[in-house]
Each structure stands twice: as structure tokens, then as C-alpha cells.
Design an enzyme around this catalytic site. Structure first.
Site, PDB file in Angstrom:
ATOM      1  N   HIS A  60       0.863  -1.185   0.000  1.00 26.61           N
ATOM      2  CA  HIS A  60       0.000   0.000   0.000  1.00 26.61           C
ATOM      3  C   HIS A  60       0.897   1.232   0.000  1.00 26.61           C
ATOM      4  CE1 HIS A  60      -3.857  -1.916   1.885  1.00 26.61           C
ATOM      5  NE2 HIS A  60      -3.320  -2.702   0.971  1.00 26.61           N
ATOM      6  N   GLU A  62       0.917   3.820   1.907  1.00 27.28           N
ATOM      7  CA  GLU A  62       1.396   4.168   3.253  1.00 27.28           C
ATOM      8  C   GLU A  62       2.574   3.292   3.674  1.00 27.28           C
ATOM      9  OE1 GLU A  62      -1.744   3.466   2.237  1.00 27.28           O
ATOM     10  OE2 GLU A  62      -3.174   4.058   3.779  1.00 27.28           O
ATOM     11  N   CYS A  90      -6.135   1.728   5.977  1.00 31.14           N
ATOM     12  CA  CYS A  90      -6.786   0.480   6.373  1.00 31.14           C
ATOM     13  C   CYS A  90      -6.195  -0.008   7.701  1.00 31.14           C
ATOM     14  CB  CYS A  90      -6.580  -0.581   5.289  1.00 31.14           C
ATOM     15  SG  CYS A  90      -4.864  -1.155   5.161  1.00 31.14           S
ATOM     16  N   CYS A  93      -2.350  -0.606   7.522  1.00 33.01           N
ATOM     17  CA  CYS A  93      -1.588   0.635   7.482  1.00 33.01           C
ATOM     18  C   CYS A  93      -1.657   1.385   8.805  1.00 33.01           C
ATOM     19  CB  CYS A  93      -2.046   1.498   6.316  1.00 33.01           C
ATOM     20  SG  CYS A  93      -1.644   0.733   4.724  1.00 33.01           S
TER      21      CYS A  93
END
Length: 166
Positions: A60, A62, A90, A93
Site C-alpha cells: 500500500h 502508506e 486500512c 496501514c
């Protein structure tokens, strides 16, 4: 609560750069999400979604920005940093944000399907964790939301077109 104009200006500037990372993801065929880690006005980590390209569910935006920042600062503790991201993080993260001790998170728009900063869960203020995260949301919300909506609309149209061709 009074909003510091200098902080607001800085948040807009860095979110615009995170939006640029999201556009980079979109150009790769990835869900357009971008992130930056900033320390003392300096970008120390950046990332965009890379899951489709890498076939790695942990890539992701992040996570990539956090990894890069940790390497740049030579520490897993990202104290005195701010994470800017175009979509609400999410669970994975937010776990990384908490473990990295990132004190501040700025995000653009909510993720009603997977958001862990208020949409489904709120890990940012959960007293069971040893770290709290100050959150600012809604910075460039319309722009980031439009980018995501447009991406998913085109994806659906492409699927319909392919079905119609067969």
C-alpha cells in the site's frame, strides 16, 4: 479549535504532492492512492499503491512511504513526522502507523469499506494501543475522491466492454 493557517497551507501543499503520487499509481494501473512521510517540512518517504504490479498485498502507498522514511531516518521510530495519504488508511496501514509511532496523520477522504480511522474502526485513538495518532481529515477531499471515483468508473466500464465483446 483554531486552525493554524501555516499548518493548513503546509497540509495542502503536501497533500497535493501525495495526490501526485496517487496519479503515478493510476498511470501504473494501480488504485490511485498516494502517501508521503514528512519531517520538519522535508519529504523523507513517499509511496503509491503497488499491489497489482508487485503481487504483494502489503505494498500500500502508506507502507511504502513508511518503509522509505524509516530507511532515510535510519530508525523504525518515525517520531516528529506526519503521514499524508489520499485515502483513509486500512487496518494494516494504521497498525504500521501506530508501530512506527507516527504522531500525526492527514488524509483526504474516507474509505467506507476498509477505513481504520473512523469509517469501520478507529485505531487512531484506541486506548488499548500504546500510541495515539492526531488526525486531520478532508484535505483535498474532493480532488482525491474524484480521482478514485473516476478510476473505479473506468474499471467498471472496461469490464462491461470486455463482457460485451465476448
Amino acid at each position: 479549535m483554531t486552525i493554524d493557517p501555516a499548518q493548513q497551507s503546509q497540509d495542502l501543499m503536501f497533500m497535493e504532492l501525495a495526490l501526485g503520487e496517487a496519479r503515478r499509481a493510476e498511470a501504473l494501473g494501480e488504485v490511485p492512492i498516494g502517501a508521503l512521510v514528512v519531517e520538519s517540512g522535508r519529504i523523507v518517504g513517499r509511496g503509491c499503491n503497488y499491489r497489482e504490479t508487485s503481487n504483494d498485498p502489503t505494498t500500500h502507498a502508506e507502507m511504502l512511504a513508511i518503509r522509505e522514511a524509516a530507511a532515510a531516518l535510519n530508525s523504525w521510530r518515525l517520531l516528529d513526522t506526519t503521514l499524508y495519504v489520499t485515502l483513509e488508511p486500512c487496518v494494516m496501514c494504521m497498525g504500521a502507523i501506530i508501530l512506527a509511532r507516527i504522531p500525526r496523520l492527514v488524509f483526504a477522504c474516507r474509505d467506507p469499506r476498509a477505513g481504520a480511522v473512523g469509517s469501520i474502526y478507529d485505531f487512531s485513538q484506541d486506548p488499548r494501543f500504546n500510541h495515539r495518532v492526531a488526525v486531520t481529515e478532508g484535505v483535498l477531499q474532493q480532488e482525491c475522491s474524484a480521482l478514485l471515483s473516476g478510476f473505479f468508473r473506468r474499471l467498471r466500464e472496461d469490464k462491461r466492454r470486455k463482457r460485451a465483446e465476448t
